[in-house]
Design an enzyme around this catalytic site. Structure first.
Site, short mmCIF file in Angstrom:
data_model
loop_
_atom_site.label_atom_id
_atom_site.label_comp_id
_atom_site.label_asym_id
_atom_site.label_seq_id
_atom_site.Cartn_x
_atom_site.Cartn_y
_atom_site.Cartn_z
N GLY A 170 7.19 -58.54 -9.33
CA GLY A 170 6.01 -59.17 -9.89
C GLY A 170 6.15 -60.64 -10.18
N ASN A 218 3.94 -54.76 -10.77
CA ASN A 218 3.42 -55.60 -9.68
C ASN A 218 2.57 -54.73 -8.76
OD1 ASN A 218 2.94 -57.57 -7.81
ND2 ASN A 218 5.02 -57.62 -7.00
N SER A 221 4.59 -54.98 -4.88
CA SER A 221 6.04 -55.13 -5.08
C SER A 221 6.79 -54.78 -3.79
CB SER A 221 6.51 -54.22 -6.22
OG SER A 221 7.91 -54.28 -6.36
N GLY A 445 15.43 -59.04 -7.64
CA GLY A 445 16.18 -59.66 -8.72
C GLY A 445 16.88 -58.63 -9.58
N GLU A 447 17.63 -55.98 -12.24
CA GLU A 447 16.74 -54.98 -12.80
C GLU A 447 17.46 -54.15 -13.85
OE1 GLU A 447 15.00 -52.52 -9.85
OE2 GLU A 447 13.67 -54.07 -9.06
#
Length: 1076
Positions: A170, A218, A221, A445, A447
């Site tokens: 997102g 998102n 995504s 990225g 998480e």
């Protein structure tokens, strides 16, 4: 931080600091009481005027961070801040995002991009051209600036480049990567007609359809990582591209959490199921299928799945995917949906189960894939075990069948995904030799969720590797900057996450132990967790939770993450039963439509499934058949973790061989609201994406850097007049800093810049502000006194002016009354006179107008009659002249042609005789004697013609003068006639007389023309004979006589000018001589 920095500022100013806050993370405050060594607290005033005590420890290690001056707030590069720390970075990003609506900010070599959650007009074509060719710091931060820097470095250094886009779901990673590729497609368009840049952009909607899905964070995504290499030729035009993918989230195909969706392609296909070409797919709306309805709402606000599906099909066509291949792809996707809707019926208390042969979805699944119905029906509910001597076929429970069905669906989708990626790469492949490339890495990225499983572990492992590469690159660039400016280099200590990476990938690390447990026949997640506890309990980056024996904690560079061990082994094995794979191998779809026989093959060879009849028992059956001998090259299937580790190592080798450029995407809030900034979420991502680590490395050295020119312009107010008069800017800056900063370690002088330690720019700003404040007070004192005096003088002058204007007003009012009375009388007199005068003028003007129109009418009638007669005469004259000239030209041309042909024949005969005669000497003598006589005769003839021409010219002049006299006489008579208005018979006689005179004049002109033509012909003949005679090398001795003859010809030409030879009429045809 030194305690001396925490003191109140003079002249009413206070030192501003940052203190921790549970809601806003960091909060601004002002110190209202000087800090002294040994104080236990600081007295602060918050922005809402609240006064509080901030406790500090005795050692002073917990002093609050200082706040940057206002002049530095909103900088487009975070490294330009005087104080580099977490609250300063967070505040600067917040100010730029909320107050200036700037979503991009530099942090050294990193571009921080905050997702605005709305479309901004900053990505048009003209913006791309504006950033093209510009240096990175010349314009505002932008993704186009990073792309231009990569493109420029590739062309300048001839080295491959990479743009690494990272961030959590997102944050806008996919959009940033898409805009970077659009920039390359625009500025590096292909030189040929292959339209490769359009194909590169067309790959995005395809990959978004098959690899993106809606999540709670998102709506679009990316559930996989990708690295796209855009190839360029020697002229740096795009020639092709290649895509590599990493760790597709296959579990999403069979399971979605609440408020989430499956991959977009499923919903796009269901939204277009009503199209005629998709009738055979037997699809309905997405709510009717289990694999697309688990998350609840199957739609996304503002997204039209049917419209997106048309874009996906158009992208497939643009990339060269045939219609038959597209239909095969859609059939496979539809078969997965039907597979998820199979009705599994339990038998014998759930120990066995079966699927009805009349199941509609099973029939659709088999027909779409082209597999045998009975085989698939049987092996979905049975499993085969092979031992040394026997082969067992065993029924499975309902849960086992569901798991097997889900594994099959994930396998089919993963193989289809890989085929599409391979086909995209084929469409983007080129045979032209690649000179260099720019890679765009769009990867997940860091998480961390409430429940973290195998996918999060692999994602965070990849981010550990990327963070290590990022730290090493930033450290290297910092060192190169100091060496370039010749600054003494001191080794900076930075966080190295190699121990955490070793914990994961080293020998007997987490991945090794996981692969080893997967090889054990009865390996479980609990046994693997126990091995981790036994092996790595002493590691600083590994921890065991207190309340769980089935989870473990890894201390990553960004945060601690607790992973649940449940499902790790199954996801790492990623196994599908061989019997089901063997059935799929015989599918007609993959062999006939996709031209890919190995589409559904597993990575290891498998034995074919034995035929099963309708009467196969559901009970366990024992077979005595001996198992077939396995192939010699059959190895254990590589696990998902092993494959991911190898692909990650390959990626790191590629990135290390290129020059990286970093884009860190930040998600400002979880509600997806436009231009809303949540400090907690932002600082969590800043810590995770390495921005704060970059700041820390920069702050350890000399983070603030000013060029000599900028420093002099900013701080020249602190200098003395005699120092400013010097021409050497570098020496001026040195003198100033040595006087203001006593510690020489706080600054360094480079070749083109001045380097400052953290806080020194803020100190200089404080001195500058104090200097301005003192000057302001002095200016205020002087100006206020001057304003009061000015106010008094103005009030006095105003009173006098009011009196003067009042008296003047009264006097003017009286004078105005007297003037108006006199003016009224004059106005009446003038008005009465004007009215009578205007009436007279109107009558007079009307009379004159009537007379003028009557007289004009009579004159125009006479004039038009004469003009018409004159025009008729002119037309007749020109028409007759044109007809005569035309007749003459035809006769002359015919004569010239006849003469030419005859003279050419005679000339050939004479030439032949002359050639024979010229060979004797006697002929030469006779020729010379005859030529002298001929020249003399020609000269005499010329003299006679000149006399005759002069006589004719005189006669013509006399006729012309007589004609002119007669014309004047006739005009006078005509005027007399017009005046006397005589009878019409006399006018006719005059006109006839004029016409007879005009005919005589034309006749004289024609005679003169004939004489001129004869004269010109004779003169040309004489010239040609004389010139030919003079140019002959055999008559050199007659050169003196030739010169005299030429002089005579020139004299005769001069006489012609003196006699006033009439020039040719512009309407007459030119006189053309005859050519010998």
């Amino acid at each position: 931080m030194a305690g001396s920095g925490l003191r109140r500022k003079g002249s009413g100013g206070y030192t501003r600091v940052w203190i921790p806050d549970p809601n806003e993370v960091w909060r601004s405050a002002e110190i209202i009481k000087d800090y002294k060594e040994g104080d236990k607290s600081l007295r602060l005033k918050l922005e809402d005027e609240t006064v509080c005590e901030y406790p500090i420890d005795r050692q002073g290690s917990q002093l609050p961070f200082l706040r940057n001056p206002d002049i530095l707030v909103g900088e487009n590069d975070l490294t330009a801040l005087s104080y580099l720390h977490e609250p300063a970075v967070l505040h600067n990003l917040k100010v730029r995002f909320l107050e200036s609506n700037h979503i991009y900010t530099y942090c050294g070599i990193v571009l921080v991009a905050i997702n605005p959650y709305e479309q901004l007009p900053i990505y048009e074509q003209d913006v791309i051209y504006a950033y093209s060719g510009q240096n990175m710091g010349d314009m505002d931060p932008h993704i186009f600036a990073v792309a231009e820097e990569a493109y420029k470095q590739m062309a300048r250094d001839e080295k491959n480049q990479s743009i690494i886009v990272s961030g959590e779901s997102g944050a806008g990673k996919t959009v940033s990567a898409k805009y970077a590729m659009r920039f390359f497609a625009t500025v590096g368009g292909s030189a040929s007609d292959t339209n490769i840049e359009a194909k590169v952009l067309a790959s995005s909607p395809i990959m978004e359809a098959i690899g993106n899905a809606k999540t709670t964070r998102n709506d679009n995504s990316s559930r996989f990582g990708k690295y796209i290499q855009i190839g360029f030729d020697k002229r740096y035009h795009i020639i092709g591209a290649n895509m590599r993918t990493y760790l597709l989230e296959k579990s999403r195909v069979v399971f979605q959490a609440e408020d989430e969706r499956n991959y977009h392609i499923f919903y796009q296909l269901c939204a277009s199921a009503s199209l005629p070409e998709f009738k055979d797919l037997s699809l309905t709306c997405a709510e009717d299928f289990f694999y697309t309805s688990q998350g609840g709402d199957t739609s996304i606000d503002g997204v039209d799945d049917a419209d997106d599906f048309e874009k996906t099909r158009h992208a497939f066509t643009l990339l060269g995917v045939k219609e038959s291949h597209q239909m095969a792809i859609f059939k496979i996707i539809a078969s997965i949906l039907h597979l998820g809707n199979l009705e599994i019926q339990a038998e014998r208390d759930g120990d066995a189960c079966s699927i009805s042969g009349q199941d509609e979805h099973l029939n659709n699944f088999c027909s779409l894939l082209g597999v045998e119905h009975s085989q698939m029906q049987h092996w979905l509910c049975h499993r085969k075990f092979v031992t040394t001597a026997e082969t067992y076929v065993k029924t499975m429970s309902v849960q086992q069948v569901v798991n097997a069905r889900n594994a099959l669906a994930k396998h089919i989708y993963a193989q289809l995904f890989n085929w599409i990626v391979e086909h995209v790469n084929k469409a983007l492949h080129t045979t032209i030799k690649q000179h260099s490339f720019i890679g765009v890495l769009d990867i997940y990225g860091f998480e961390t969720f409430e429940v973290n499983s195998f996918e999060q572990f692999c994602i965070n492992y990849a981010n550990e590797k990327l963070q290590q590469q990022f730290n090493l690159h930033v450290f290297k660039l910092e060192q190169e900057e100091y060496m370039k400016e010749q600054i003494p280099w001191t080794l900076i200590d930075f966080y190295d996450n190699q121990p955490c990476i070793d914990l994961i990938e080293a020998k007997l690390g987490i991945l090794d132990l996981l692969d080893e447990e997967c090889k054990v026949p009865k390996g479980t997640d609990q046994n693997w967790a126990q091995k981790l506890y036994d092996r790595h309990s002493a590691s600083q980056h590994f921890q065991k939770p207190r309340m769980s024996n089935t989870s473990f904690i890894v201390v990553h560079f960004a945060d601690k993450v607790e992973y649940q061990c449940e499902g790790f082994l199954e996801k790492n094995r990623d196994t599908v039963y061989e019997e089901q794979i063997n059935i799929l191998k015989a599918s007609k779809v993959k062999a006939e439509r996709l031209e890919r026989p190995d589409l559904f093959h597993d990575e290891k060879d498998s034995m074919p499934a034995p035929p099963v009849g309708k009467g196969t028992s559901s009970k366990i059956s024992v077979r005595s058949a001996r198992p077939a001998v396995k192939a010699a090259n059959k190895e254990h299937k590589k696990t998902v973790g092993h494959q991911f580790r190898n692909s990650l190592h390959l990626l790191m080798e590629t990135l290390n061989a290129t020059t990286p450029h970093y884009v860190r995407c930040i998600k400002p809030n979880d509600e997806k609201l436009p231009f809303k900034f949540d400090p907690k979420r932002a600082v969590q991502q800043l810590r995770a994406c390495g921005v704060l680590e970059t700041i820390r490395i920069s702050a350890a050295g000399y983070p603030s850097r000013w060029s000599y020119h900028d420093f002099l312009n900013r701080y020249r107010v602190l200098m003395k007049k005699r120092d400013i008069s010097k021409n050497d800017k570098k020496q001026i800056c040195k003198t100033l800093l040595e006087n203001l900063i006593t510690d020489p370690d706080k600054f360094q002088f480079g070749r083109t810049k001045i380097f400052f330690r953290a806080g020194q720019v803020a100190y200089l700003e404080k001195l500058r502000a104090d200097k301005f404040r003192a000057a302001t007070i002095m200016i205020q004192k002087t100006v206020r006194g001057w304003l009061q005096r000015l106010k008094y003088r103005r009030m006095k002058e105003a009173a006098v002016t009011i009196q003067r204007y009042t008296r003047g007003h009264l006097a003017r009012r009286l004078a105005d009354h007297l003037r108006k009375t006199r003016a009224a009388i004059i106005f009446q007199k003038q008005y009465r006179m004007l009215r009578i005068f205007r009436a007279f003028q109107n009558i007079r003007q009307a009379t004159i107008t009537i007379q003028a129109f009557a007289r004009g009418m009579f004159v125009r009638r006479v004039y038009h009659k004469i003009l018409l007669e004159h025009k008729t005469t002119i037309i007749q004259k020109h028409a007759r002249a044109w007809l005569a000239r035309k007749q003459f030209l035809r006769l002359r041309c015919a004569t010239v042609v006849l003469q030419c042909y005859y003279r050419r024949m005679k000339a050939k005969q004479e030439l032949k005789a002359l050639k024979i005669e010229a060979r004797s000497a006697e002929h030469l003598k006779r020729l010379n004697i005859g030529m002298e006589n001929k020249v003399v005769q020609l000269q005499r003839k010329v003299d006679e013609q000149n006399k005759e021409y002069k006589l004719l010219n005189e006669q013509l002049s006399a006729l012309t003068s007589a004609h002119s006299t007669e014309m004047k006489k006739l005009k006078k008579e005509l005027e007399q006639y017009q005046q006397s208005q005589g009878d019409g018979n006399q006018l006719v006689d005059l006109q006839e007389e004029i016409e007879s005179l005009q005919l005589e004049l034309k006749k004289a002109h024609s005679e003169r023309k004939i004489i001129e033509d004869a004269y010109v012909k004779e003169k040309d003949l004489l010239k040609k004979v004389s010139i030919g005679f003079l140019l002959s090398p055999k008559n050199a001795r007659f050169s003196i006589l030739g010169r005299k003859t030429c002089s005579t010809l020139l004299a005769s030409t001069t006489d012609e000018r003196d006699l006033g030879v009439r020039p040719q009429d512009e309407h007459e045809p030119p006189i053309t001589g005859l050519h010998l």
